[in-house]
Design an enzyme around this catalytic site. Structure first.
Site: not given
Ligand SMILES: Cc1cc2nc3c(=O)[nH]c(=O)nc-3n(C[C@H](O)[C@H](O)[C@H](O)COP(=O)(O)O)c2cc1C
Length: 447
Positions: A195, A244, A320, A344, A218
């Site tokens: 990220s 994203t 994404k 997400h 981002y």
């Molecule tokens: C705490 C947290 C922070 C996240 N930060 C980002 C991020 O910075 N950028 C992004 O594209 N997705 C982010 N995501 C989404 C994840 O990339 C991913 O799409 C998602 O966690 C997948 O689902 P799951 O947690 O059920 O496996 C984040 C998810 C979580 C749980």
């Protein structure tokens, strides 16, 4: 932001999984030979024959339930929570362990941040439960003892189709953040996406990972910052930039806000007011002038922005957050190289729409011209297989590896990957697929 305290028990040989073929084979052989050596029926000659059979077909001796029964008995802590990564039977067992680590650090808000979806967490939960709408069609009498789990994406071969999703602020769960994750994924040759707002920089993560990770972007609302971030990632060797696109509307992360009520710390110690302070804490922005940035996510991006980004990204450009066939087709028109079906992790909007439910729509939208990856709610190897069967090229996990990271650091991430890899290998064998290209829509049916 301090990392969470955690149990530090090291992995033992009991934790070796099917994906550690050479090591595990050695242990399985040793256990089986020890068992037979105790048998009065065996002569030295027959022992040699068994040993040579095991050498000929090493995977035959893998993943049998009696291997576990012969091992030492593993107990849980008095609270019923695992005390070592090696003891976890599935990825779910890391969830309470991570919560315990957060609360022992008096950081309930960090726990809430990880777990939160938006509004009532309906979409977060739907991502997982929707996998039960598909059943697996098994095939018999196919020799699938030797399976190849690798996938090829953009000319790179990954040992497993399971990749690690970008998760911001991993420093809340481990002092080395993405670097620790990179070490664990490198060991198993999984790919990861870092990220923009992790605490570790893409430069350090790529070094730890051995071969470069993908960089999730981002973009911010200052084009100069966007360019500088892309240049930093590409300069560090990252072959793909992942934009994203699902965080344009703001969000109500109610679970986080609820846990925040319990948090007695002064959060402004780290989360200092003002956008500049918030991002300047993050390593990927080091030496970049962020003084004109007012927003990281809700920048009013349109397809024109994708075109502009396309013109500066030298490697692969991936979007994404795509959830419809219409947007998938539009992405093709704008020269995008790959898509990740994602909401997400239910943290973008409360649509109720699970990612697995829209996968075929997106896959059909691009008609095989670019790879389609998916994430959200994946917790079992069987779910990895279902997603591949429905057309995904690779499958991402988010929270599960962070549960592993928060509770046991590198060993926790490693064990999460090992469990999912092993479950995936087992179900590949049961559907008679000896490589990932043999996992087709024919392998699943609606429940
Ligand atoms: C705490 C947290 C922070 C996240 N930060 C980002 C991020 O910075 N950028 C992004 O594209 N997705 C982010 N995501 C989404 C994840 O990339 C991913 O799409 C998602 O966690 C997948 O689902 P799951 O947690 O059920 O496996 C984040 C998810 C979580 C749980």
């Amino acid at each position: 932001m301090p990392g969470l305290m955690r149990n530090t028990t090291m992995l033992t040989t009991d934790a070796i999984g099917a994906s550690d073929v050479p090591h595990r084979t050695m242990i399985a052989r040793r256990q089986l030979l020890r068992f037979f050596a105790g048998s009065p029926l065996l002569t030295a000659g027959s022992l040699g024959t068994i040993a040579s059979l095991l050498t000929a077909n090493p995977q035959q001796a893998l993943a049998q339930s009696y291997d576990v029964l012969r091992g030492s008995r593993r107990t849980l802590g008095s609270d019923g929570i695992i005390t070592s990564a090696a003891d976890a039977l599935d990825v779910f067992e890391f969830e309470p362990a991570a919560k315990k680590a957060a609360f022992s650090q008096e950081a309930p808000a960090h726990w809430g941040y990880l777990q939160s979806g938006v509004d009532g967490d309906v979409t977060r939960d739907a991502n997982h439960t929707a996998y039960a709408k598909y059943n697996i069609r098994v095939r018999r009498l196919i020799d699938a003892r030797k399976v190849d789990t690798s996938v090829k994406i953009f000319g790179e071969t990954w040992a497993s189709p399971i990749f690690l999703c970008p998760v911001s602020s991993l420093g809340a769960y481990d002092p080395e953040a993405g670097v620790t994750v990179a070490r664990a994924t490198a060991k198993r040759d999984h790919q990861m996406i870092l990220s923009t707002v992790d605490n570790a920089s893409i430069v350090d993560v790529n070094k730890a990972h051995g071969r470069p990770a993908w960089f999730m972007l981002y973009p911010t609302d200052d084009w100069n910052v966007t360019k500088a971030l892309v240049q930093r990632a590409e300069g560090a060797g990252s072959p793909a930039v992942v934009l994203t696109v699902d965080r344009q509307g703001g969000r109500n992360t109610e679970t986080l806000f609820r846990e925040r009520r319990l948090d007695q710390r002064d959060c402004t110690g780290c989360h200092t007011p003002g956008f500049t302070n918030e991002v300047s804490r993050k390593a990927n922005f080091a030496d970049i002038d962020v003084s004109k940035v007012t927003n990281l996510y809700g920048t009013g991006m349109t397809w024109e922005f994708v075109d502009r980004l396309r013109s500066i990204v030298k490697g692969k450009l991936v979007l994404k957050g795509i959830m419809t066939g219409e947007d998938a087709k539009e992405a093709l028109r704008h020269g995008v190289d790959g898509l990740i079906v994602s909401n997400h992790g239910g943290r973008a909007e409360e649509s109720g729409q699970a990612t697995i439910g829209v996968l075929t729509e997106v896959v059909d939208g691009v008609g095989g011209r670019i790879p389609v990856l998916i994430d959200g709610g994946v917790r079992r190897g069987t779910e990895v297989l279902k997603a591949l069967a429905l057309g995904a090229t690779a499958v991402g996990i988010g929270r599960p590896y962070v549960w592993g990271l928060a509770s046991f650091g590198e060993a926790g991430v490693d064990r999460v990957l090992q469990i999912l890899d092993d479950e995936f290998i087992t179900i590949m064998r049961q559907v008679g697929a000896v490589n990932t290209s043999q996992i087709t829509r024919n392998c699943v049916t609606s429940a």
